[in-house]
Design a protein around this motif. Structure first.
Motif, short mmCIF file in Angstrom:
data_model
loop_
_atom_site.label_atom_id
_atom_site.label_comp_id
_atom_site.label_asym_id
_atom_site.label_seq_id
_atom_site.Cartn_x
_atom_site.Cartn_y
_atom_site.Cartn_z
N VAL A 1 34.42 38.35 -65.05
CA VAL A 1 34.82 38.35 -63.64
C VAL A 1 36.07 37.52 -63.44
CG1 VAL A 1 34.17 37.49 -61.35
CG2 VAL A 1 32.53 38.83 -62.69
N ALA A 2 36.08 36.30 -63.97
CA ALA A 2 37.23 35.40 -63.80
C ALA A 2 38.49 36.01 -64.39
CB ALA A 2 36.93 34.05 -64.44
N ARG A 3 38.36 36.67 -65.52
CA ARG A 3 39.52 37.25 -66.19
C ARG A 3 40.16 38.37 -65.37
NH1 ARG A 3 39.81 41.55 -70.20
NH2 ARG A 3 41.65 41.33 -71.51
N LEU A 4 39.33 39.12 -64.64
CA LEU A 4 39.83 40.31 -63.96
C LEU A 4 40.24 40.07 -62.51
CD1 LEU A 4 37.34 42.94 -65.37
CD2 LEU A 4 39.74 42.67 -65.97
N LEU A 5 40.00 38.87 -62.00
CA LEU A 5 40.42 38.56 -60.63
C LEU A 5 41.87 38.12 -60.59
CD1 LEU A 5 37.50 36.52 -59.01
CD2 LEU A 5 38.34 38.77 -58.30
N LYS A 6 42.58 38.56 -59.55
CA LYS A 6 43.90 38.01 -59.28
C LYS A 6 43.75 36.56 -58.81
CE LYS A 6 46.16 42.25 -57.60
NZ LYS A 6 46.77 42.88 -56.40
N PRO A 7 44.74 35.71 -59.03
CA PRO A 7 44.72 34.40 -58.38
C PRO A 7 44.61 34.58 -56.87
CG PRO A 7 46.40 34.45 -60.08
CD PRO A 7 45.89 35.87 -59.94
N GLY A 8 43.66 33.89 -56.27
CA GLY A 8 43.39 34.07 -54.85
C GLY A 8 42.37 35.15 -54.56
N GLY A 9 41.98 35.92 -55.59
CA GLY A 9 41.02 37.00 -55.40
C GLY A 9 39.59 36.51 -55.29
N TYR A 10 38.71 37.39 -54.81
CA TYR A 10 37.32 37.05 -54.53
C TYR A 10 36.35 37.91 -55.34
CZ TYR A 10 39.20 34.82 -50.29
OH TYR A 10 39.91 34.05 -49.41
N PHE A 11 35.19 37.31 -55.62
CA PHE A 11 34.06 38.02 -56.20
C PHE A 11 32.88 37.82 -55.27
CE2 PHE A 11 30.27 37.60 -59.15
CZ PHE A 11 30.11 38.95 -59.36
N LEU A 12 32.34 38.93 -54.76
CA LEU A 12 31.19 38.89 -53.86
C LEU A 12 30.00 39.53 -54.57
CD1 LEU A 12 29.89 38.41 -51.05
CD2 LEU A 12 30.77 40.67 -50.39
N GLY B 1 12.40 31.48 -47.74
CA GLY B 1 13.34 32.06 -48.69
C GLY B 1 13.80 33.42 -48.21
N SER B 2 14.62 34.09 -49.03
CA SER B 2 15.12 35.42 -48.72
C SER B 2 14.81 36.34 -49.89
CB SER B 2 16.64 35.38 -48.50
OG SER B 2 16.98 34.55 -47.42
N THR B 3 14.80 37.63 -49.60
CA THR B 3 14.52 38.60 -50.66
C THR B 3 15.73 38.77 -51.58
OG1 THR B 3 15.16 40.40 -49.18
CG2 THR B 3 12.82 39.85 -49.32
N CYS B 4 16.92 38.37 -51.10
CA CYS B 4 18.11 38.44 -51.95
C CYS B 4 19.08 37.33 -51.54
CB CYS B 4 18.79 39.81 -51.87
SG CYS B 4 19.37 40.27 -50.23
N ALA B 5 20.06 37.09 -52.37
CA ALA B 5 21.07 36.06 -52.12
C ALA B 5 22.45 36.65 -52.35
CB ALA B 5 20.86 34.87 -53.05
N SER B 6 23.41 36.25 -51.52
CA SER B 6 24.80 36.71 -51.67
C SER B 6 25.73 35.52 -51.55
CB SER B 6 25.17 37.72 -50.57
OG SER B 6 24.39 38.88 -50.62
N ILE B 7 26.61 35.37 -52.53
CA ILE B 7 27.65 34.36 -52.44
C ILE B 7 29.00 34.98 -52.81
CG2 ILE B 7 26.04 32.52 -53.08
CD1 ILE B 7 27.68 32.32 -55.77
N ALA B 8 30.05 34.34 -52.35
CA ALA B 8 31.42 34.72 -52.73
C ALA B 8 32.07 33.53 -53.41
CB ALA B 8 32.22 35.13 -51.50
N VAL B 9 32.75 33.81 -54.50
CA VAL B 9 33.55 32.81 -55.18
C VAL B 9 34.99 33.28 -55.24
CG1 VAL B 9 31.60 31.95 -56.55
CG2 VAL B 9 33.03 33.78 -57.46
N GLN B 10 35.89 32.35 -55.47
CA GLN B 10 37.32 32.68 -55.43
C GLN B 10 38.01 32.11 -56.66
OE1 GLN B 10 39.52 31.03 -52.10
NE2 GLN B 10 41.00 32.72 -52.15
N LYS B 11 39.02 32.84 -57.13
CA LYS B 11 39.89 32.35 -58.20
C LYS B 11 41.05 31.60 -57.56
CE LYS B 11 42.14 33.86 -62.47
NZ LYS B 11 42.32 35.02 -63.38
N PRO B 12 41.18 30.31 -57.80
CA PRO B 12 42.22 29.54 -57.10
C PRO B 12 43.63 30.01 -57.42
CG PRO B 12 40.61 28.10 -58.16
CD PRO B 12 40.37 29.47 -58.68
#
Length: 240
Positions: free
Chosen positions: A174-185, A225-236
């Motif tokens: 994931v980190a390799r394929l993200l643009k700088p500033g890009g997001y992974f959800l 709790g929840s049945t699922c979890a969602s987070i977003a991370v970003q490549k600085p």
């Protein structure tokens, strides 16, 4: 800190054969009854992911969005309906039956065509979008990567000779394929928010936590709790 994938026992849900069979049956159902197939985690979760994208990575002509494990394409079609140009959207799945179903649905929806390809995310670099220009090094990088259950399935795969889950290599891809500033959800039903953070926000990936999606909660035995979890991370972005 490096990723430590929560140990999950191998399951048929982690095999390509299982998903080939699932989507082969969904193709038959679509041909016979017009059913586009299951919306993984439900329509409410999908809508929340689309809403997050609209708020944080709004549609633009130069955007590049890739769904990892796109299945029947439901999430990408949701983005299309929300105003994202089809030429900016791509999906990959290691099941050729899934890709075939998504392409059949796309044809019947008319309009511009989303790019769907059959590919193993852990082994192959995704095909570029039409008319995209690869940066030096030849690897296309993306503004937004999406995952709705694929990381879960990979984590249920057969372990290697060292007893490691195949998901151990997923965060670095994931980190390799993200643009700088890009997001992974990512949305998961097998990992909690804290576990997702621990696996993706590491010194190895260099990704940073950005935000979360609130899902309906339940209470049982004094715990919620929840049945699922969602987070977003970003490549600085690179330091100035």
């Amino acid at each position: 800190m490096t990723a430590v994938v929560t140990e999950l026992p191998p399951s048929k849900l982690g095999t390509k054969e299982h998903w080939d069979d699932v989507y082969h049956e969904e193709i038959s159902n679509f041909i016979d009854h017009g059913d586009e197939g299951e919306v993984w985690f439900g329509e409410d979760t999908q809508e929340k992911m689309v809403e997050w994208a609209l708020a944080n990575v709004p549609p633009s002509p130069d955007l590049s969005v890739l769904e990892i494990g796109s299945g029947n394409g439901a999430l990408l079609f949701g983005l299309l309906d929300a105003g994202y140009p089809a030429r900016c959207l791509a999906g990959l799945d290691y099941s050729s039956s899934a890709t075939q179903l998504a392409e059949i649905v796309a044809v019947l929806r008319d309009g511009e065509k989303i790019s769907f390809t059959t590919s193993n995310f852990l082994e192959d670099d995704p095909l570029p979008l039409p008319n995209s220009v690869s940066p030096s090094g030849g690897v296309d990088r993306w503004d937004l990567l999406l995952d709705k259950g694929t990381y879960d399935a990979i984590a249920l795969g057969v372990k290697d000779e060292h007893g490691r889950s195949p998901a151990i290599n997923y965060p670095s891809r994931v980190a390799r394929l993200l643009k700088p500033g890009g997001y992974f959800l990512i949305t998961s039903c097998n990992f909690t928010e804290d576990e997702l953070k621990a696996n993706f926000v590491t010194s190895e990936t260099g990704l940073v936590y950005h935000s979360r999606i609130q899902h309906p909660t339940y209470s049982f035995g004094g715990k919620s709790g929840s049945t699922c979890a969602s987070i977003a991370v970003q490549k600085p972005l690179p330091a100035a």
